[in-house]
Write a protein that holds these residues in place. Structure first.
Motif, PDB file in Angstrom:
ATOM      1  N   LEU A  71       0.834  -1.210   0.000  1.00 57.01           N
ATOM      2  CA  LEU A  71       0.000   0.000   0.000  1.00 57.01           C
ATOM      3  C   LEU A  71       0.870   1.262   0.000  1.00 57.01           C
ATOM      4  N   ASP A  72       1.845   1.298   0.914  1.00 55.12           N
ATOM      5  CA  ASP A  72       2.687   2.491   1.047  1.00 55.12           C
ATOM      6  C   ASP A  72       3.510   2.742  -0.215  1.00 55.12           C
ATOM      7  N   LYS A  77       4.555   5.699  -5.195  1.00 51.74           N
ATOM      8  CA  LYS A  77       4.755   5.742  -6.654  1.00 51.74           C
ATOM      9  C   LYS A  77       3.812   6.766  -7.277  1.00 51.74           C
ATOM     10  N   GLY A  78       2.583   6.818  -6.795  1.00 52.05           N
ATOM     11  CA  GLY A  78       1.614   7.785  -7.308  1.00 52.05           C
ATOM     12  C   GLY A  78       2.074   9.218  -7.067  1.00 52.05           C
ATOM     13  N   ASN A 108      -1.527   4.109 -15.409  1.00 51.33           N
ATOM     14  CA  ASN A 108      -0.793   4.649 -14.258  1.00 51.33           C
ATOM     15  C   ASN A 108      -1.172   3.925 -12.966  1.00 51.33           C
ATOM     16  N   ASP A 109      -2.464   3.631 -12.823  1.00 53.15           N
ATOM     17  CA  ASP A 109      -2.913   2.870 -11.652  1.00 53.15           C
ATOM     18  C   ASP A 109      -2.157   1.549 -11.568  1.00 53.15           C
ATOM     19  N   ALA A 136       4.534  -1.327  -8.766  1.00 50.85           N
ATOM     20  CA  ALA A 136       5.597  -0.748  -7.925  1.00 50.85           C
ATOM     21  C   ALA A 136       5.408  -1.156  -6.470  1.00 50.85           C
ATOM     22  N   GLY A 137       4.168  -1.168  -6.027  1.00 55.14           N
ATOM     23  CA  GLY A 137       3.877  -1.556  -4.641  1.00 55.14           C
ATOM     24  C   GLY A 137       4.267  -2.992  -4.363  1.00 55.14           C
ATOM     25  N   ILE A 138       3.883  -3.880  -5.272  1.00 55.03           N
ATOM     26  CA  ILE A 138       4.181  -5.308  -5.075  1.00 55.03           C
ATOM     27  C   ILE A 138       5.684  -5.548  -5.126  1.00 55.03           C
TER      28      ILE A 138
END
Lengths: 257, 64
Positions: A184-185, A190-191, B51-52, B58-60
């Motif tokens: 989640l973080d 990244k966003g 982008n989502d 990136a999170g994973i």
């Protein structure tokens, strides 16, 4: 019975009354489940006959009948009740030097002679701990709690009907809250790095249950539902939603929404 | 292939009906896997779907 009966002697508030009303004995619970058709125990025959002695507290609360009913769940078991009153032990009564003889006299009225007459294949059943002491000391026979009888019957069943948990279920635990939070973080970071519009990130476990979710400030009304739907869709189809999406895009244009 | 893809499209639509509309089949939903073991999924919405999805990946990757 402590919860049903004695609790009300200690306190009489609504909570105590509620607990007292809802407390069920082990046997009462099993009878209720069996009556409702929810009880499926693989019970196997263990003995031809059981002689049952009721505990005074059970009998005074009309709680002895379920004991007999539960024992009758065991296949081929002829359940017979010993026509007796109190076993005579009555807590510490049977241990007192001045009350010992009275205690034994009570036991000899019916209980102990009946137990002595029973052949070796007959099970002696008594839920009361002190009743079992009295039977052991007075007649030299071990008596069993109903739960022990059921356990013996279950152990005699050829095989357990409950299949071992599939290996896949064990790996469910592997998506820990800690890992879900890291995902989640990092996704939120990244966003921010890419200067994207406010995001909702939802992390689901393998069952599709939300592990963590967070909405950045300023997200619009349906974002959380959409984020959940993307993750849920990926899980439901066993593929990332991009592949779901390409399958979707190839549908006739008239039905694309 | 086109025939096959068409069948696939109806299939997804039908499955989503079964799922009571809970599936959103656009990029941004990514499976979390450890080796070959499925652990769960991430769903992200807010920016463009691409982008989502990039944020989900990136999170994973950050979590290992």
């Amino acid at each position: 019975l402590t919860l049903r009966d004695e609790l009300l002697s200690l306190r009489s508030d609504v909570a105590a009354k509620s607990v007292s009303t809802h407390a069920l004995l082990f046997e009462e619970f099993l009878v209720r489940e069996a009556t409702a058709g929810r009880l499926r125990l693989p019970l196997a025959p263990i003995a031809p006959k059981a002689l049952v002695h009721g505990h005074c507290h059970q009998k005074s609360f009309g709680a002895f009948k379920p004991v007999e009913q539960v024992l009758r769940l065991v296949p081929d078991l002829n359940v017979e009740t010993i026509e007796s009153s109190c076993c005579g032990m009555a807590g510490a009564f049977g241990y007192g030097a001045d009350t010992y003889q009275a205690s034994m006299d009570m036991a000899e009225l019916s209980l102990l002679p009946t137990v002595r007459r029973a052949d070796a294949t007959t099970l002696i059943v008594a839920d009361g701990t002190s009743c079992r002491h009295q039977i052991k000391d007075g007649a030299g026979r071990g008596a069993l709690h109903v739960a022990r009888v059921l356990a013996m019957s279950l152990d005699s069943a050829p095989s357990s009907p409950t299949p071992p948990l599939p290996q896949r279920n064990l790996s469910m635990a592997e998506l820990t809250l800690d890992v879900a939070r890291k995902i989640l973080d990092a996704a939120l970071a990244k966003g921010i790095e890419k200067e994207l519009k406010p995001l909702v990130v939802t992390v689901l476990d393998v069952r599709g249950c939300v592990k963590v979710t967070a909405a950045q400030d300023g997200t619009s009304l349906m974002r959380a539902e959409i984020a959940h739907g993307k993750g849920y869709g990926a899980l439901a189809m066993g593929m990332g939603s991009r592949r779901c999406s390409s399958a979707r895009r190839s549908r006739p244009t008239s039905s694309v929404r | 292939l086109f025939q096959r893809a068409q069948e696939q499209a109806y299939f997804i639509s039908a499955v989503n009906t079964l799922a009571q509309g809970r599936m959103v089949p656009v990029p941004g939903g990514v499976l979390i896997q450890d080796g070959g073991t499925l652990l769960g999924a991430v769903g992200i919405s807010g920016d463009t779907s691409d982008n989502d999805e990039a944020c989900a990946i990136a999170g994973i990757e950050a979590a290992g």
